[in-house]
Scaffold this motif. Structure first.
Motif, PDB file in Angstrom:
ATOM      1  N   ALA B  32       0.842  -1.200   0.000  1.00  0.00           N
ATOM      2  CA  ALA B  32       0.000   0.000   0.000  1.00  0.00           C
ATOM      3  C   ALA B  32       0.873   1.244   0.000  1.00  0.00           C
ATOM      4  O   ALA B  32       1.809   1.368   0.764  1.00  0.00           O
ATOM      5  CB  ALA B  32      -0.908  -0.026   1.207  1.00  0.00           C
ATOM      6  N   GLY B  33       0.567   2.154  -0.883  1.00  0.00           N
ATOM      7  CA  GLY B  33       1.295   3.415  -0.902  1.00  0.00           C
ATOM      8  C   GLY B  33       2.374   3.498  -1.946  1.00  0.00           C
ATOM      9  O   GLY B  33       2.956   4.563  -2.164  1.00  0.00           O
ATOM     10  N   GLU B  36       1.549   5.754  -5.365  1.00  0.00           N
ATOM     11  CA  GLU B  36       1.620   7.199  -5.158  1.00  0.00           C
ATOM     12  C   GLU B  36       3.038   7.666  -4.834  1.00  0.00           C
ATOM     13  O   GLU B  36       3.439   8.769  -5.205  1.00  0.00           O
ATOM     14  CB  GLU B  36       0.609   7.653  -4.099  1.00  0.00           C
ATOM     15  N   LYS B  37       3.800   6.815  -4.149  1.00  0.00           N
ATOM     16  CA  LYS B  37       5.184   7.208  -3.865  1.00  0.00           C
ATOM     17  C   LYS B  37       5.986   7.262  -5.154  1.00  0.00           C
ATOM     18  O   LYS B  37       6.811   8.157  -5.356  1.00  0.00           O
ATOM     19  CB  LYS B  37       5.816   6.242  -2.866  1.00  0.00           C
ATOM     20  N   PHE B  73      -3.794   5.107  -2.304  1.00  0.00           N
ATOM     21  CA  PHE B  73      -4.425   5.984  -1.311  1.00  0.00           C
ATOM     22  C   PHE B  73      -5.339   5.185  -0.377  1.00  0.00           C
ATOM     23  O   PHE B  73      -6.377   5.663   0.068  1.00  0.00           O
ATOM     24  CB  PHE B  73      -5.194   7.131  -1.982  1.00  0.00           C
ATOM     25  N   PHE B 117      -1.902  11.867   2.181  1.00  0.00           N
ATOM     26  CA  PHE B 117      -0.608  11.644   1.518  1.00  0.00           C
ATOM     27  C   PHE B 117       0.104  12.972   1.260  1.00  0.00           C
ATOM     28  O   PHE B 117       1.306  13.092   1.474  1.00  0.00           O
ATOM     29  CB  PHE B 117      -0.845  10.899   0.202  1.00  0.00           C
ATOM     30  N   TYR B 134       1.735  17.245  -4.821  1.00  0.00           N
ATOM     31  CA  TYR B 134       2.705  16.575  -3.960  1.00  0.00           C
ATOM     32  C   TYR B 134       4.077  16.783  -4.576  1.00  0.00           C
ATOM     33  O   TYR B 134       4.341  16.297  -5.676  1.00  0.00           O
ATOM     34  CB  TYR B 134       2.393  15.077  -3.859  1.00  0.00           C
TER      35      TYR B 134
END
Lengths: 397, 157
Positions: B32-33, B36-37, B73, B117, B134
């Motif tokens: 998870a994550g 987006e990272k 997310f 985030f 971001y």
């Protein structure tokens, strides 16, 4: 020579993480002579907290006396190992997480096999320890109905050893640098008679960060793994921080978490019993009270919160904590009506977390999970903790 | 009396299932994550940058689909698409579909994850669209068809 080999083994596994081999901890069980080598930081979790006393989990598979063990954790005082806890066989780990409605079937299908394994393992380990330190001294640890259990105490090789045997449930070996600690449930600092000094020690673990967070340093994080152990792991984290040397697996055994399920277990009773064993009280209520929780944290006592949990909110709390660490201007959304609609309700899973800090100005609760170091110091608004909790424990001396 | 009742109720609740196992996701984008990272890393948008993970062969328009499951997310993604042009990633598009089991709106859930985030609430743009930033990545969340939300990552203008 042996010392160099053990250190090399730890380093080797760290380098070749893809081909992890079991590290043989038997030399460390035999004598404290190799403990310096064993304490190589690369083999252990790196707690994302500060403090003279830190608890670390061994990152690699371990064997002892030729047997694969479930887990190894160590207590480090100023970087030096003062105790090692080796869970050799644990019912929860062996059965894995079992939903309550499957417990009966699992018990019937696999229970007898585990009982045989327990008998074999406990006898074999005891024989090995008898060979090392002569016949051990059988004692009863604990004074409460739920946590009273048998242990065998040994002294050899410059260490004290406690073999904990919960029938058909747990075989655990704890090694102490100071042999006087082996037959005691309380850490030395908690055995001292002056409770004022104890209280001062606990309060001394609290520090305020530059962003206004008040945090308890040194809280251990004990990974629950694929076990129905969040409640008992949270308890072990708090109790170790408070000087009671009972582990997650002891509490699980005491609570009767059998065959991988919490069905008909006695977790609330074990919470009360743990507080009694630790010479503490454990006020509890059905509501999270932010002001009361702040008082606990200020006194150095983490708060255990049973709450409704869901994966998406878990993401929000984790992602925000990461973001906040990089950017202290980051803000959690206000607890308005839209936000509240996304909080878990009664349909959410039930889960135990440990609150180990807060930021009053930001209205945030800082909490950690019994998963791993990455699950330390998550953040949520206190209103969400109020709205999603259903049972809260506030320990105190 | 009320307290006693609530304590009794809580005891009854506690006697039922009250523990979740520790969940550990695996896979390049299964953790998870990680989508987006990846998208939030400026290096991901540079020419010839690696596109990690199992992807389908490029379609005629250069679009590739992630063939592994992904949680983005905090919400399971129905589809993740990467669009490349001239050997450079130009956008990552994530489609979320409502399972119908959640009383909360999909856009709210996805937006909350993005806000956590990025650390900041997004700005509204037009009807129902939310735009976040971001580092050097722009994240745009838009409701699409009924029960569908599309999140698009692009280099910030």
């Amino acid at each position: 020579m042996r010392r160099a080999w053990l250190a090399a083994a730890l380093v080797a596994t760290a380098v070749h993480a893809q081909e992890v081999q079991e590290v043989d901890f038997t030399p460390a069980v035999r004598s404290t002579e190799v403990w310096e080598a064993v304490s190589s930081p690369r083999g252990w979790s790196q707690p994302l907290t500060q403090g003279a006393r830190l608890f670390r989990t061994c990152l690699y598979p371990v064997k002892v006396f030729g047997r694969s063990v479930t887990s190894v954790s160590g207590c480090f005082d100023n970087g030096k190992i003062t105790s090692l806890t080796i869970v050799i066989l644990d019912s929860g780990a062996w059965f894995g997480y079992v939903p309550d409605d499957q417990q009966k079937a699992v018990a019937a299908a696999r229970g007898p096999e585990f009982a045989r394994l327990y008998a074999d393992t406990s006898a074999a380990v005891r024989k090995e320890l008898d060979a090392l330190g002569g016949p051990g001294r059988e004692i009863t640890l604990g004074s409460t109905q739920w946590l009273r259990h048998k242990a065998v105490i040994y002294q050899y090789g410059g260490l004290g050893a406690r073999l904990t045997l919960w029938p058909d449930q747990l075989v655990k070996l704890t090694l102490f640098r100071d042999p006087a600690d082996a037959p005691q449930l309380l850490d030395a600092w908690r055995r001292a008679p002056d409770r004022t000094v104890q209280a001062r020690t606990l309060a001394g673990n609290v520090h305020t960060t530059s962003t206004g967070d008040k945090i308890i340093d040194g809280l251990p994080v004990f990974p629950q793994g694929d076990r129905a152990y969040c409640g008992v792991s949270a308890l072990a984290m708090v109790m170790h921080a408070s000087g009671l040397t009972l582990d997650t697996e002891d509490f699980a055994a005491g609570a009767g978490i059998r065959y991988g399920s919490t069905q008909k277990s006695h977790i609330r009773e074990v919470y009360e019993a743990a507080a009694h064993e630790a010479g503490m009280s454990m006020f509890h209520g059905t509501r999270f009270e932010f002001a009361r929780a702040q008082q606990s944290i200020d006194a150095g006592f983490p708060v255990i919160v049973f709450r409704r949990w869901d994966e998406q909110r878990e993401y929000v709390h984790r992602a925000f904590a990461e973001r906040f660490a990089a950017d202290p201007t980051a803000q959690l959304p206000r607890a308005d009506a839209t936000e509240r609609k996304t909080w878990p309700t009664r349909e959410g899973f039930m889960h135990a977390s440990v609150m180990n800090g807060y930021n009053n100005a930001r209205g945030e609760v800082i909490f950690s999970e019994s998963w791993d170091e990455r699950a330390r110091n998550r953040r949520m608004r206190y209103e969400e903790m109020e709205a999603t909790s259903y049972l809260v424990y506030y320990p105190r001396l | 009396m009320k307290t006693l009742l609530s304590l009794t109720l809580s005891a009854a609740l506690v006697a039922t299932t009250w523990a979740i196992p520790q969940t550990v996701n695996t896979g390049i984008f299964g953790t998870a994550g990680s989508v987006e990272k990846f998208a939030g890393d400026p290096a991901s948008w540079t020419p010839s940058a690696d596109l990690p993970g199992p992807w389908s062969a490029p379609a005629a328009d250069g679009t590739r689909k992630l063939t592994d499951k992904a949680v983005v997310f905090g919400v399971p993604a129905a589809e993740v698409q990467a669009v490349k042009s001239n050997d450079r990633l130009t956008s990552l598009r994530v489609v979320f579909r409502d399972s119908g089991k959640d009383r909360r709106t999909l856009l709210t859930r996805v937006s909350q994850g993005i806000a956590a985030f990025t650390g900041h609430p997004g700005r509204e743009e037009g009807h129902d669209t939310k735009v976040f930033r971001y580092e050097k990545t722009q994240i745009r969340a838009t409701p699409a068809r009924e029960g569908e939300v599309i999140v698009e990552f692009t280099p910030a203008p």
